[in-house]
Design an enzyme around this catalytic site. Structure first.
Site, PDB file in Angstrom:
ATOM      1  N   HIS A 141     -46.584  15.930 -13.780  1.00 16.18           N
ATOM      2  CA  HIS A 141     -46.780  17.381 -13.845  1.00 16.18           C
ATOM      3  C   HIS A 141     -47.552  17.842 -15.101  1.00 16.18           C
ATOM      4  CE1 HIS A 141     -43.610  17.826 -10.743  1.00 16.18           C
ATOM      5  NE2 HIS A 141     -42.853  17.058 -11.483  1.00 16.18           N
TER       6      HIS A 141
HETATM    7  O1  RIB Z   1     -40.837  20.959 -12.682  1.00 14.83           O
HETATM    8  C1  RIB Z   1     -41.516  20.094 -13.556  1.00 14.83           C
HETATM    9  C2  RIB Z   1     -41.406  20.577 -14.964  1.00 14.83           C
HETATM   10  O2  RIB Z   1     -40.051  20.571 -15.360  1.00 14.83           O
HETATM   11  C3  RIB Z   1     -42.120  19.653 -15.978  1.00 14.83           C
HETATM   12  O3  RIB Z   1     -42.556  20.403 -17.073  1.00 14.83           O
HETATM   13  C4  RIB Z   1     -41.038  18.719 -16.394  1.00 14.83           C
HETATM   14  O4  RIB Z   1     -41.234  18.183 -17.708  1.00 14.83           O
HETATM   15  C5  RIB Z   1     -39.855  19.643 -16.405  1.00 14.83           C
HETATM   16  O5  RIB Z   1     -39.854  20.326 -17.651  1.00 14.83           O
END
Ligand code: RIB
Ligand code: CA
Length: 311
Positions: free
Chosen positions: A241
């Site tokens: 992500h």
């Molecule tokens: O949903 C994904 C996000 O939530 C990313 O930033 C991961 O590190 C968590 O913080």
């Protein structure tokens, strides 16, 4: 080359760690500071993990700040089930020696945005938006001085990952997210719709493993991090992500999306933290976000691997 000044706001988290490494490996960027917030794991751990990552990168001079230890109006929800007890499970790295800055992260954000030339600093929040929203609420004068906010959070067709409706970063502090999305700052959003197309696979993780000095650590984090998503989604790999935000700053052409209206649900228990993204522009609400829906995944992982190998 004029470096782009950025501040990463983070809750490491294995994917946050890769985002920080990518920024430190990229000469196009000047990382003014890393501001930590409670999210994946409590603040004490996110502030420790951020320094572990900077030392792994060989950059102990990086300024790391601790910020808010809980959301603006709710109890903290963490994600040890995804990231492990330490938040950086997958490999054991030495405790940090570099100091944590004594200044609060929110004060650093305000002071930096007031000091640097207006429009010269980009914020990259890859965590719950508590620090960013608190800074905006405490010092509204910084809003027009922010060049752009490029954040990881939300979802549209992909729904949620912590509830059926909400993505974790938005869900943890929906009131903060509403402040940020309503602030009128140039905003680019990397939601699950795009990060779920940036999936690891065996070849990509092995390429990480062979990517120089930090490669083995990155591969170990990815191996650990992906087990949760592979089981949940039945996919071959896991979405990486957070590095999508930094990759967008480096190679925006890898990404595509639409300038649309995105509102945050803060009232309903059922859909709390939902990003109501008007992808088909059916409402008359004014667009406020460049909402990214697609990525050239091969190009993304090539960029990541090439840059990590430079550290
Ligand atoms: O949903 C994904 C996000 O939530 C990313 O930033 C991961 O590190 C968590 O913080
Ligand atoms: Ca994160």
């Amino acid at each position: 080359m004029t470096k782009r000044k950025i501040i990463i706001d983070t809750d490491p988290g294995q994917d946050d760690a890769v985002a920080i490494l990518l920024a430190l490996a990229s000469p196009e960027l000047e990382l003014l500071g890393v501001t930590c917030v409670a999210g994946n794991v409590p603040l004490e751990l996110t502030a420790k993990n951020a320094r572990i990552v900077c030392e792994l990168a060989g950059r102990p001079e990086t300024r790391v700040f601790a910020g808010c230890d809980r959301p603006m109006a709710r109890k903290l929800v963490t994600a040890e089930h995804v990231h492990g007890k330490t938040g950086l499970d997958g490999i054991t790295l030495p405790d940090p020696i570099m100091p944590l800055e004594t200044q609060h992260a929110v004060d650093f954000l305000i002071e930096t945005l007031r000091r640097e030339p207006a429009g010269s600093v980009t914020l990259c929040p890859i965590a719950p938006l508590t620090n960013i929203a608190t800074a905006i609420q405490r010092a509204p004068d910084i809003v027009p001085r922010i060049a752009e906010i490029v954040l990881m959070g939300g979802g549209c067709f992909e729904g949620g990952n912590i509830t059926p409706a909400a993505e974790f970063n938005i869900y943890v502090d929906p009131e903060a997210a509403k402040i940020v999305f309503d602030a009128g700052v140039k905003l680019t959003v990397m939601p699950l719709d795009v990060t779920h197309k940036a999936l690891t696979n065996r070849a990509r993780v092995e390429a990480f493993r062979n990517a120089g000095r930090v490669g083995p650590a990155v591969a170990s984090w990815t191996d650990f991090f992906e087990r949760f998503d592979k089981e949940k989604y039945g996919s071959e790999g896991a979405p990486l992500h957070d590095p999508c935000t930094v990759a967008y700053l480096l190679r925006p052409e890898l990404f595509s999306g639409r300038f649309i209206n995105v509102e945050i649900e803060t009232g309903s228990d059922l859909t709390l933290g939902m990003t109501v993204a008007d992808w088909w522009r059916v409402s008359r609400r004014a667009p406020n976000a460049n909402f990214i829906g697609d990525v050239d995944a091969e190009g993304y992982f090539e960029l990541l691997t090439e840059r990590l190998a430079r550290l």
